[in-house]
Motif scaffolding. Structure first.
Motif, mmCIF file in Angstrom:
data_model
loop_
_atom_site.group_PDB
_atom_site.id
_atom_site.type_symbol
_atom_site.label_atom_id
_atom_site.label_comp_id
_atom_site.label_asym_id
_atom_site.label_seq_id
_atom_site.Cartn_x
_atom_site.Cartn_y
_atom_site.Cartn_z
ATOM 1 N N GLU A 138 0.830 -1.212 0.000
ATOM 2 C CA GLU A 138 0.000 0.000 0.000
ATOM 3 C C GLU A 138 0.862 1.259 0.000
ATOM 4 N N ILE A 139 1.941 1.248 0.780
ATOM 5 C CA ILE A 139 2.815 2.414 0.844
ATOM 6 C C ILE A 139 3.538 2.624 -0.487
ATOM 7 N N LEU A 140 3.985 1.541 -1.103
ATOM 8 C CA LEU A 140 4.602 1.672 -2.428
ATOM 9 C C LEU A 140 3.607 2.263 -3.418
ATOM 10 N N GLY A 141 2.321 1.916 -3.256
ATOM 11 C CA GLY A 141 1.290 2.511 -4.091
ATOM 12 C C GLY A 141 1.205 4.012 -3.908
ATOM 13 N N TRP A 142 1.330 4.468 -2.661
ATOM 14 C CA TRP A 142 1.338 5.914 -2.407
ATOM 15 C C TRP A 142 2.533 6.566 -3.087
ATOM 16 N N ASN A 143 3.698 5.915 -3.012
ATOM 17 C CA ASN A 143 4.887 6.463 -3.649
ATOM 18 C C ASN A 143 4.702 6.554 -5.158
ATOM 19 N N LEU A 144 4.051 5.530 -5.724
ATOM 20 C CA LEU A 144 3.740 5.578 -7.151
ATOM 21 C C LEU A 144 2.820 6.744 -7.468
ATOM 22 N N ALA A 145 1.774 6.893 -6.656
ATOM 23 C CA ALA A 145 0.779 7.935 -6.907
ATOM 24 C C ALA A 145 1.374 9.327 -6.750
ATOM 25 N N ALA A 146 2.303 9.490 -5.798
ATOM 26 C CA ALA A 146 2.908 10.802 -5.588
ATOM 27 C C ALA A 146 3.753 11.224 -6.776
ATOM 28 N N GLY A 147 4.290 10.237 -7.509
ATOM 29 C CA GLY A 147 5.054 10.543 -8.705
ATOM 30 C C GLY A 147 6.420 11.136 -8.448
ATOM 31 N N ARG A 148 6.892 11.054 -7.176
ATOM 32 C CA ARG A 148 8.166 11.682 -6.834
ATOM 33 C C ARG A 148 9.219 10.685 -6.379
ATOM 34 N N TYR A 149 8.781 9.548 -5.899
ATOM 35 C CA TYR A 149 9.696 8.687 -5.156
ATOM 36 C C TYR A 149 9.953 7.329 -5.807
ATOM 37 N N ILE A 150 9.338 7.051 -6.938
ATOM 38 C CA ILE A 150 9.617 5.834 -7.687
ATOM 39 C C ILE A 150 10.400 6.211 -8.937
ATOM 40 N N LYS A 151 11.508 5.543 -9.162
ATOM 41 C CA LYS A 151 12.356 5.858 -10.305
ATOM 42 C C LYS A 151 11.764 5.312 -11.605
ATOM 43 N N ASP A 152 12.371 5.665 -12.727
ATOM 44 C CA ASP A 152 11.972 5.079 -14.003
ATOM 45 C C ASP A 152 12.134 3.563 -13.919
ATOM 46 N N SER A 153 11.282 2.846 -14.632
ATOM 47 C CA SER A 153 11.198 1.397 -14.466
ATOM 48 C C SER A 153 12.524 0.681 -14.699
ATOM 49 N N ASP A 154 13.360 1.191 -15.603
ATOM 50 C CA ASP A 154 14.598 0.477 -15.894
ATOM 51 C C ASP A 154 15.594 0.518 -14.731
ATOM 52 N N ALA A 155 15.351 1.373 -13.718
ATOM 53 C CA ALA A 155 16.215 1.391 -12.534
ATOM 54 C C ALA A 155 16.065 0.124 -11.711
ATOM 55 N N TYR A 156 14.977 -0.627 -11.952
ATOM 56 C CA TYR A 156 14.695 -1.835 -11.172
ATOM 57 C C TYR A 156 14.965 -3.110 -11.967
ATOM 58 N N ALA A 157 15.622 -2.958 -13.110
ATOM 59 C CA ALA A 157 15.886 -4.123 -13.953
ATOM 60 C C ALA A 157 16.711 -5.158 -13.206
ATOM 61 N N GLY A 158 16.210 -6.392 -13.174
ATOM 62 C CA GLY A 158 16.912 -7.476 -12.520
ATOM 63 C C GLY A 158 16.739 -7.544 -11.025
ATOM 64 N N CYS A 159 15.950 -6.650 -10.432
ATOM 65 C CA CYS A 159 15.757 -6.642 -8.982
ATOM 66 C C CYS A 159 14.871 -7.807 -8.534
ATOM 67 N N VAL A 160 15.004 -8.158 -7.263
ATOM 68 C CA VAL A 160 14.069 -9.075 -6.614
ATOM 69 C C VAL A 160 13.085 -8.216 -5.832
ATOM 70 N N PHE A 161 11.836 -8.281 -6.222
ATOM 71 C CA PHE A 161 10.762 -7.483 -5.625
ATOM 72 C C PHE A 161 10.142 -8.274 -4.480
ATOM 73 N N TYR A 162 10.090 -7.651 -3.295
ATOM 74 C CA TYR A 162 9.404 -8.277 -2.163
ATOM 75 C C TYR A 162 8.330 -7.318 -1.667
ATOM 76 N N PHE A 163 7.209 -7.853 -1.234
ATOM 77 C CA PHE A 163 6.167 -6.977 -0.699
ATOM 78 C C PHE A 163 5.248 -7.748 0.230
#
Length: 350
Positions: free
Chosen positions: A217-242
């Motif tokens: 839910e908090i990551l969703g807020w960060n997405l919605a704020a548009g300030r705190y999530i980087k461009d998608s390619d910054a996460y290339a190859g990452c392991v996503f946990y939630f």
């Protein structure tokens, strides 16, 4: 392939050190001191760490500016070697605009927190500083009776040791809360229920990547704020946990949050996905065992539906003890995680 990004892994604490205890999300220790004080005693007795508090640590209703000042003070305090949150909350995102990135970069320290503290975990990730999802003073450390052995073991490894650590599935778990203002509740361990452990989905292969994630839910807020999530390619190859919170979002809401991430191009970037066991009981929604099973099943189905649409060829593991249920394993945020879907083992780099 792992995301080719360099992270600063701050020096580890050692027994005898001082540790900063802050409340960047909520000053609940001021109105519910029993689990907080128990957690502070455990820091001293179990880990040999001395807690140092700051002006808003026990102040309910502190402004975002006041809480940001405590974050700055804790990270720049030469007396302390690590920083831990007292508890989560609901508006830490308002603190972020008041943080000084240069100050935090100049004084990197291990930070531990979860839930609303995902805001600060994500902020530090963006600065290239490794932090840790899991273990707050009032929850993990302030657990009734004693810390869960797996919680204590993983926190001890994360705060004191460097190198790989293998996560293990717990044989039992609890997600039923007890009032924190009743002393008797802190004198006894919570009743535990049998755990089904982890469930593996998707291809059987071994992958490694830099970890990123937190509370959905908090990551969703960060997405919605548009300030705190980087461009998608910054996460290339990452392991996503939630994981999801005690507010118990519906399966529909969970699917839509992941759909947003998918449309942003995030989900297709990940090498693997680790999903926490959903909390399925709250004071406001005291589900029966049957209702809990239905809720958990619905959320897992929603997760697999979204990942099947946006990231169909990645290993997915559900049922991890990495969120709002007990025990709470510590996950590094911004360090290597290896997901071995062949041997069905998970290693994190502390």
């Amino acid at each position: 392939m792992a995301a080719m990004r360099s992270f600063v892994n701050p020096p580890k604490a050692k027994p005898g050190d001082s540790l900063a205890v802050i409340s960047p999300a909520s000053g609940l220790p001021g109105i519910l001191p029993l689990p907080f004080d128990l957690g502070l005693r455990r820091l001293a007795d179990n880990f040999g760490l001395t807690a140092i508090e700051y002006p808003t640590t026990r102040k309910m209703g502190a402004t975002p500016q006041e809480r940001a000042a405590d974050v700055h003070a804790a990270f720049s305090d030469e007396r302390v070697t690590a920083v831990i949150a007292s508890i989560g909350g609901s508006d830490q995102i308002k603190v972020l605009r008041h943080l000084d990135p240069d100050l935090l970069r100049a004084h990197p320290k291990p930070f531990f927190g979860l839930s609303d503290n995902t805001n600060l975990l994500n902020y530090l990730w963006n600065l290239g500083i490794t932090s840790f999802h899991g273990t707050t003073v009032m929850t993990s450390l302030g657990r009734g009776g004693a810390m869960h052995p797996l919680t204590e073991e993983s926190f001890r490894a994360a705060i004191f040791e460097a190198g790989p650590y293998e996560l293990r599935a717990s044989k039992d778990y609890n997600d039923i809360d007890h009032s924190w203002d009743v002393p008797e509740n802190l004198e006894k361990e919570p009743p535990m229920m049998p755990s089904d452990g982890w469930t593996w989905h998707g291809p059987s292969r071994r992958v490694s990547g830099i970890s990123w994630g937190g509370n959905l839910e908090i990551l969703g807020w960060n997405l919605a704020a548009g300030r705190y999530i980087k461009d998608s390619d910054a996460y290339a190859g990452c392991v996503f946990y939630f994981e999801t919170s005690e507010e118990m979002p519906s399966a529909t809401e969970v699917y839509r949050l992941l759909m947003q991430a998918g449309e942003r191009g995030l989900l297709e970037q990940f090498a693997a996905v680790l999903v926490g066991r959903p909390k399925a009981w709250s004071f406001d929604q005291q589900n029966s065992p049957e209702a809990k099973t239905e809720y958990i099943s619905g959320q897992v189905d929603a997760v697999l539906r979204a990942l099947g649409e946006y990231a169909p060829d990645v290993p997915v593991v559900t049922g991890l003890d990495i969120g709002h249920t007990d025990p709470q394993l510590t996950i590094p945020n911004g360090a290597m995680i290896t997901v071995d879907a062949v041997e069905r083992r998970i290693f994190v780099e502390y």
